[in-house]
Every structure is written in C-alpha cells, then in structure tokens.
Scaffold this motif. Structure first.
Motif, PDB file in Angstrom:
ATOM      1  N   TYR A  36       0.795  -1.223   0.000  1.00 47.85           N
ATOM      2  CA  TYR A  36       0.000   0.000   0.000  1.00 47.85           C
ATOM      3  C   TYR A  36       0.834   1.283   0.000  1.00 47.85           C
ATOM      4  O   TYR A  36       1.948   1.319   0.503  1.00 47.85           O
ATOM      5  CB  TYR A  36      -0.929   0.026   1.222  1.00 47.85           C
ATOM      6  CG  TYR A  36      -1.784  -1.207   1.289  1.00 47.85           C
ATOM      7  CD1 TYR A  36      -2.846  -1.361   0.407  1.00 47.85           C
ATOM      8  CD2 TYR A  36      -1.502  -2.224   2.188  1.00 47.85           C
ATOM      9  CE1 TYR A  36      -3.627  -2.516   0.438  1.00 47.85           C
ATOM     10  CE2 TYR A  36      -2.278  -3.377   2.226  1.00 47.85           C
ATOM     11  CZ  TYR A  36      -3.328  -3.516   1.344  1.00 47.85           C
ATOM     12  OH  TYR A  36      -4.075  -4.656   1.367  1.00 47.85           O
ATOM     13  N   ILE A  44      -6.420   1.581  11.313  1.00 39.24           N
ATOM     14  CA  ILE A  44      -6.920   0.296  10.795  1.00 39.24           C
ATOM     15  C   ILE A  44      -8.183  -0.170  11.515  1.00 39.24           C
ATOM     16  O   ILE A  44      -9.030  -0.810  10.914  1.00 39.24           O
ATOM     17  CB  ILE A  44      -5.838  -0.825  10.782  1.00 39.24           C
ATOM     18  CG1 ILE A  44      -5.326  -1.128  12.186  1.00 39.24           C
ATOM     19  CG2 ILE A  44      -4.697  -0.500   9.821  1.00 39.24           C
ATOM     20  CD1 ILE A  44      -4.420  -2.380  12.238  1.00 39.24           C
ATOM     21  N   TYR A  47     -11.027   1.574   9.932  1.00 40.50           N
ATOM     22  CA  TYR A  47     -11.289   0.980   8.618  1.00 40.50           C
ATOM     23  C   TYR A  47     -12.170  -0.261   8.810  1.00 40.50           C
ATOM     24  O   TYR A  47     -13.179  -0.435   8.137  1.00 40.50           O
ATOM     25  CB  TYR A  47      -9.969   0.606   7.932  1.00 40.50           C
ATOM     26  CG  TYR A  47     -10.162  -0.164   6.650  1.00 40.50           C
ATOM     27  CD1 TYR A  47     -10.331   0.495   5.434  1.00 40.50           C
ATOM     28  CD2 TYR A  47     -10.203  -1.558   6.658  1.00 40.50           C
ATOM     29  CE1 TYR A  47     -10.532  -0.216   4.254  1.00 40.50           C
ATOM     30  CE2 TYR A  47     -10.411  -2.273   5.491  1.00 40.50           C
ATOM     31  CZ  TYR A  47     -10.572  -1.602   4.294  1.00 40.50           C
ATOM     32  OH  TYR A  47     -10.776  -2.307   3.144  1.00 40.50           O
ATOM     33  N   LEU A  48     -11.793  -1.108   9.768  1.00 43.83           N
ATOM     34  CA  LEU A  48     -12.560  -2.333  10.012  1.00 43.83           C
ATOM     35  C   LEU A  48     -13.992  -2.002  10.430  1.00 43.83           C
ATOM     36  O   LEU A  48     -14.941  -2.646   9.989  1.00 43.83           O
ATOM     37  CB  LEU A  48     -11.874  -3.187  11.094  1.00 43.83           C
ATOM     38  CG  LEU A  48     -12.600  -4.469  11.489  1.00 43.83           C
ATOM     39  CD1 LEU A  48     -12.736  -5.413  10.290  1.00 43.83           C
ATOM     40  CD2 LEU A  48     -11.882  -5.177  12.626  1.00 43.83           C
ATOM     41  N   LYS A  53     -12.547   5.201   4.911  1.00 42.75           N
ATOM     42  CA  LYS A  53     -12.201   4.458   3.693  1.00 42.75           C
ATOM     43  C   LYS A  53     -10.694   4.596   3.513  1.00 42.75           C
ATOM     44  O   LYS A  53     -10.067   5.510   4.060  1.00 42.75           O
ATOM     45  CB  LYS A  53     -12.922   5.076   2.491  1.00 42.75           C
ATOM     46  CG  LYS A  53     -14.437   4.983   2.606  1.00 42.75           C
ATOM     47  CD  LYS A  53     -14.923   3.754   1.852  1.00 42.75           C
ATOM     48  CE  LYS A  53     -16.409   3.583   1.923  1.00 42.75           C
ATOM     49  NZ  LYS A  53     -16.911   2.841   3.063  1.00 42.75           N
ATOM     50  N   ILE A  54     -10.144   3.709   2.688  1.00 47.55           N
ATOM     51  CA  ILE A  54      -8.691   3.687   2.497  1.00 47.55           C
ATOM     52  C   ILE A  54      -8.139   5.064   2.075  1.00 47.55           C
ATOM     53  O   ILE A  54      -7.092   5.485   2.543  1.00 47.55           O
ATOM     54  CB  ILE A  54      -8.286   2.569   1.480  1.00 47.55           C
ATOM     55  CG1 ILE A  54      -6.789   2.511   1.275  1.00 47.55           C
ATOM     56  CG2 ILE A  54      -8.977   2.663   0.158  1.00 47.55           C
ATOM     57  CD1 ILE A  54      -6.058   1.745   2.288  1.00 47.55           C
ATOM     58  N   LEU A 128      -3.017  -3.309   7.629  1.00 43.85           N
ATOM     59  CA  LEU A 128      -4.229  -3.231   6.826  1.00 43.85           C
ATOM     60  C   LEU A 128      -4.672  -4.607   6.342  1.00 43.85           C
ATOM     61  O   LEU A 128      -5.858  -4.931   6.362  1.00 43.85           O
ATOM     62  CB  LEU A 128      -3.962  -2.290   5.637  1.00 43.85           C
ATOM     63  CG  LEU A 128      -5.157  -1.751   4.869  1.00 43.85           C
ATOM     64  CD1 LEU A 128      -6.249  -1.249   5.772  1.00 43.85           C
ATOM     65  CD2 LEU A 128      -4.694  -0.649   3.917  1.00 43.85           C
ATOM     66  N   ASP A 129      -3.715  -5.452   5.927  1.00 43.16           N
ATOM     67  CA  ASP A 129      -4.089  -6.794   5.466  1.00 43.16           C
ATOM     68  C   ASP A 129      -4.705  -7.629   6.586  1.00 43.16           C
ATOM     69  O   ASP A 129      -5.535  -8.491   6.314  1.00 43.16           O
ATOM     70  CB  ASP A 129      -2.866  -7.521   4.867  1.00 43.16           C
ATOM     71  CG  ASP A 129      -2.603  -7.059   3.438  1.00 43.16           C
ATOM     72  OD1 ASP A 129      -3.524  -6.462   2.817  1.00 43.16           O
ATOM     73  OD2 ASP A 129      -1.489  -7.263   2.932  1.00 43.16           O
ATOM     74  N   LYS A 132      -8.307  -6.512   6.762  1.00 42.71           N
ATOM     75  CA  LYS A 132      -9.033  -6.976   5.567  1.00 42.71           C
ATOM     76  C   LYS A 132      -9.371  -8.459   5.707  1.00 42.71           C
ATOM     77  O   LYS A 132     -10.449  -8.903   5.322  1.00 42.71           O
ATOM     78  CB  LYS A 132      -8.178  -6.751   4.312  1.00 42.71           C
ATOM     79  CG  LYS A 132      -8.145  -5.284   3.898  1.00 42.71           C
ATOM     80  CD  LYS A 132      -7.488  -5.128   2.550  1.00 42.71           C
ATOM     81  CE  LYS A 132      -7.655  -3.701   2.066  1.00 42.71           C
ATOM     82  NZ  LYS A 132      -7.127  -3.493   0.727  1.00 42.71           N
ATOM     83  N   GLU A 135     -12.184  -8.800   8.219  1.00 44.28           N
ATOM     84  CA  GLU A 135     -13.424  -8.367   7.561  1.00 44.28           C
ATOM     85  C   GLU A 135     -14.023  -9.535   6.764  1.00 44.28           C
ATOM     86  O   GLU A 135     -15.227  -9.789   6.795  1.00 44.28           O
ATOM     87  CB  GLU A 135     -13.056  -7.222   6.619  1.00 44.28           C
ATOM     88  CG  GLU A 135     -14.203  -6.369   6.175  1.00 44.28           C
ATOM     89  CD  GLU A 135     -13.691  -5.234   5.285  1.00 44.28           C
ATOM     90  OE1 GLU A 135     -12.632  -5.374   4.641  1.00 44.28           O
ATOM     91  OE2 GLU A 135     -14.372  -4.198   5.228  1.00 44.28           O
ATOM     92  N   LYS A 136     -13.172 -10.227   6.048  1.00 42.63           N
ATOM     93  CA  LYS A 136     -13.618 -11.365   5.216  1.00 42.63           C
ATOM     94  C   LYS A 136     -14.164 -12.505   6.076  1.00 42.63           C
ATOM     95  O   LYS A 136     -15.120 -13.172   5.700  1.00 42.63           O
ATOM     96  CB  LYS A 136     -12.408 -11.905   4.438  1.00 42.63           C
ATOM     97  CG  LYS A 136     -12.498 -11.674   2.953  1.00 42.63           C
ATOM     98  CD  LYS A 136     -11.456 -12.513   2.282  1.00 42.63           C
ATOM     99  CE  LYS A 136     -11.152 -11.987   0.904  1.00 42.63           C
ATOM    100  NZ  LYS A 136      -9.846 -12.459   0.454  1.00 42.63           N
TER     101      LYS A 136
END
Ligand SMILES: Cc1cc2nc3c(=O)[nH]c(=O)nc-3n(C[C@H](O)[C@H](O)[C@H](O)COP(=O)(O)OP(=O)(O)OC[C@H]3O[C@@H](n4cnc5c(N)ncnc54)[C@H](O)[C@@H]3O)c2cc1C
Length: 419
Positions: A36, A44, A47-48, A53-54, A128-129, A132, A135-136
């Motif tokens: 990124y 972060i 964001y979660l 937003k990014i 960040l990963d 993410k 989140e998934k």
C-alpha cells in the motif's frame, strides 16, 4: 547519494522529509513489505469498523513518492543486509545499493506459543491486510475473543463491537490498558466498554485454542472454556529487528542508536518502533512505540543521512485515544509508589484527572473524558518545569497560564516562549 529506506510508515516518511530538507536530488528508494501507499496504522480499527475508507487513511497524499523523487518498491520485503557490499537484498533476490540506509521496519505482533494457534480464523491486528482478512472472516453476528486488553486489543474490540460482533477480551492483568492507566482510570474505560456489550475476563489467559480446522473456542488457564468464531491475538508488539538479525548492527531489545539515530555501523540508521531512543522522562534508552515519536526519529535520521547534525532530544510515552467517543489522554509515567500523585475523580461523570510528580517535576498524567489543557501538561513534562508552587492547580481542567506563578510567566515570555 543513494539513500535506501526499509519501511514505509511514520519513521520512513519522517526520513524522506528530513532528507529532502537538505538534499533535493539524491536518489531515495523506499522498500516496503506492504503493497500500500503509506497509511496511518492507528486508523486500521476505524477501517474495520467502516468509519474510514482507504483514501482517508493515507499518511501522505497520493503523489508523495513522485513529488519527492522516490523509487517505491511495494510488496517486496527486504530479507538481508550486506553491510560490507552496502546492499539491501530483497526476498525476491533484487539488490538495492545504498550509501545511507535507514531501517524503519517498525514493530511486529508478539505471538506466544499457545497450543492450537495454527487454526483458521486466528488473526493479529497490526496492518491493513490483517483487518481486511478479519473483515472477510466476519460472518453475521460473529463471536470474537481477543487476547490482550492493551491499546491494540481494545481498538480491535471496539471495531468488532461496532460491527455487531459479540466480543470477549481475555487479559492477564487486573484491568484494561494496564501499561498506561491506573486502577481508577482502567475501571472507567472498562465501564464504557461494558456498556457497549464487551465482556472482560481478567487475570486469566488462553491456554489452548479449540476446534478442528478452524477455531471454535478457547480453554483458559483456569480451565474454563469460551466459544468463538474468531480469535485475535493482541498481546503486544515487539521491535521488528529481523532484517538486521544476521548483520553486525547492534540490537538490544530494539536496534541500538545514538542521538543522531545512527547505529554502530557507519551509514546505517534506525528509527521508529524498531529503534531504542532516549526516554526523556525515565532517563533510559527504550523503544517508545507511538507514531509521533517514530516520525520525529525518522526525520532526525533523514537530516543526518543527508549530512546535517541533528539530535533526537528524547521522547516519552504519550497517548490521546478514544473508545466509543470517550476520550483518554496519558503521558509519561502512570504513577506508582516512587512518585507523588494528585488526583480528582468523579465516577458519576466518568471524569478523572491525575498528575504524577517526582521532586516537584511533572513526569506523567492521566486525563479521562475531559482532556482540556493536556497540551500544557505535556509542555510542563517536556520542559521539566518545577511545578511545586502550583501543582495542586494542575489537576483542574480549567487550569491556565494565569495559574502559573508570576516569575515563571515572566521567564517564559523573556525566553521567547510566549503565553
Ligand atoms: C491498531 C493500532 C493502533 C495504534 N494507535 C496508535 C495511536 O493512537 N497513537 C499512536 O501514537 N500510535 C498508535 N499506534 C502505534 C503506531 O502505529 C506506531 O508507533 C507507528 O506506526 C510506528 O511507525 P514505524 O514507522 O516505526 O513502523 P510501522 O508503522 O510498524 O511500519 C513499519 C513498516 O515497515 C515494513 N517492513 C517491516 N519489515 C520489512 C522488511 N523486511 N522489508 C520491507 N518492509 C518492511 C512494514 O510492512 C511496515 O509497513 C497504533 C498501532 C496499531 C497497530
């Protein structure tokens, strides 16, 4: 001049800006394990939670690398240092030559050896990963267990709760945020979190992770079991010194540097969460893992890499954070038997203010809910002012310069500090 910076966060950006103050043309290569554009790590959890937003997380605007003439190599971790050949070797085999090198690899999550941690749906909360991936993995009203009630675990708990997850935090200490808050302050934050449905298990830890392929629960040290759909390990962050492991760069807990942020090896610097700088309050060298400190150390390193003579005057722990809109500000030492403490608590209003003193110098404070005037308190810590004659006033939230003794105000004006 060839500059190489490993890392792409606060310390790295500080270094770029430090270098460019002195050297507008030298070639700068920034190597980052993450793909990124530079982003603000503390965001972060927001964001979660879906609150930013990014594009609102970027630590510098898009175009920053082009504007500063930087060659950015993203998604390619550096694997080794060749200090004799003055090269950084990337995991993909590429080599980056340098005249000046900055190691700004930050921290990495500490993951203890707990039985069963290899199952699916187990995460750390550092990049960040990570969020993410969390989140998934979230599916409807997930049940989450978080190990650790430090800053990162608590931010994870807040974010997951905002998303409707049922959250339990397991913590070894007897309170939340135990490294920066005392018992009174910890109880106030706990109350805020519990009112948002977050549960806590204190003085306990996870002994074993349960489940077949994916996590279904944990067994605690006291033998009790808790069910969950996902587990977050947020026990702490340690300096990420992997890159210098097999090199002659001196490492203690973090990389050892002098006031110029230079390591024992000529031309090699370190800054941020990976480096041990001066703690101006405790008078020791240690890692101070906060963002403003990382940026400042990086900037000092950058200036020196470009030929300046800048010195890091020391930092100290400082946090201004919030949970569900409830504000907390702390700095320096949280208290203890070796210090004088003055405090005002209003449990109904959930306000609390404590100042911590040593020999009439302010060495720390805790401010809960009403964080007015903390800039002034931070300044008094930084300047080492003798506050003996007006210390009682420092716990008031409307404390101002008029409360300072006349001669101190005069001194400050004469010194050009203004009021
Ligand atoms: C959830 C969370 C909340 C936080 N909240 C706050 C807060 O409220 N206030 C505050 O002051 N601080 C906060 N922090 C701490 C703050 O984010 C760090 O102090 C700061 O980011 C440190 O900056 P740094 O540049 O030293 O390293 P880092 O931000 O850790 O970045 C290091 C970078 O180096 C890269 N890297 C590592 N190894 C390699 C390699 N071998 N090759 C290439 N690249 C590599 C990493 O991928 C990473 O991008 C928070 C941290 C987290 C995780």
């Amino acid at each position: 001049m060839e500059y190489c910076i490993v890392g792409n966060s606060a310390a790295a950006i500080g270094a770029v800006e430090g270098i460019r103050k002195r050297d507008k043309t030298g070639r700068i290569t920034v190597v980052s394990a993450e793909i990124y554009h530079t982003y603000s790590r503390p965001l972060i959890s927001y964001y979660l939670a879906g609150k930013v937003k990014i594009d609102k997380m970027y630590y510098r605007p898009l175009g920053f690398y082009e504007h500063n003439g930087i060659r950015f190599i993203g998604g390619k971790p550096a694997a080794a240092l060749d200090t004799k050949g003055r090269k950084v070797v990337l995991a993909c085999g590429d080599e980056i030559p340098y005249d000046r090198l900055l190691v700004a690899t930050g921290g990495k999550p500490f993951v203890p050896a707990i039985d069963g941690l290899d199952k699916k749906n187990i995460f750390t909360f550092h990049k960040l990963d990570d969020v993410k991936a969390i989140e998934k993995a979230l599916d409807g009203r997930a049940r989450a267990i978080i190990i650790g009630a430090g800053l990162i675990g608590m931010k994870a708990a807040e974010a997951l709760s905002c998303l409707g997850a049922e959250v339990i935090v397991v913590e070894l200490a007897n309170r939340v945020l135990s490294s920066i808050l005392d018992e009174q302050a910890g109880a106030l934050v706990r109350d805020v979190m519990e009112n948002h449905g977050i549960r806590f298990v204190f003085e306990n830890t996870v002994k074993r992770v349960l489940g077949e392929e994916r996590v279904t629960g944990v067994e605690l040290a006291d033998g009790n079991r808790l069910e969950c759909d996902l587990l977050i390990v947020a026990i702490g962050v340690i300096p990420n010194t992997d890159l210098v492991k097999n090199s002659p760069v001196p490492v203690n807990r973090g990389i050892v540097v002098n006031k110029k942020m230079e390591t024992g090896l000529p031309g090699i610097y370190a800054a941020g969460d990976v480096a041990e700088g001066d703690d101006a309050v405790l008078g020791v060298r240690r890692v101070i893992p906060i963002l403003p400190n990382a940026y400042r150390q990086g900037e000092i390193a950058g200036l020196n890499m470009a030929g300046d003579e800048a010195a890091f005057s020391g930092g100290f722990a400082m946090n201004a954070i919030g949970f569900f809109g409830y504000s907390i500000a702390t700095a320096g030492v949280p208290g203890g038997p070796d210090y004088e403490e003055l405090a005002v608590l209003d449990p109904d209003e959930r306000t609390y203010r404590k100042i911590v003193l040593k020999n009439n110098r302010l060495v720390g404070f805790i401010a809960m809910k009403d964080i007015n005037r903390i800039g002034m308190l931070t300044g008094l810590i930084q300047e080492g002012t003798n506050v003996g004659s007006f210390k009682e006033k420092l716990v008031k939230t409307d404390f101002g310069y008029l409360d300072w003794p006349c001669e101190l105000r005069r001194e400050r004006v004469l010194a050009g500090g203004g009021l």
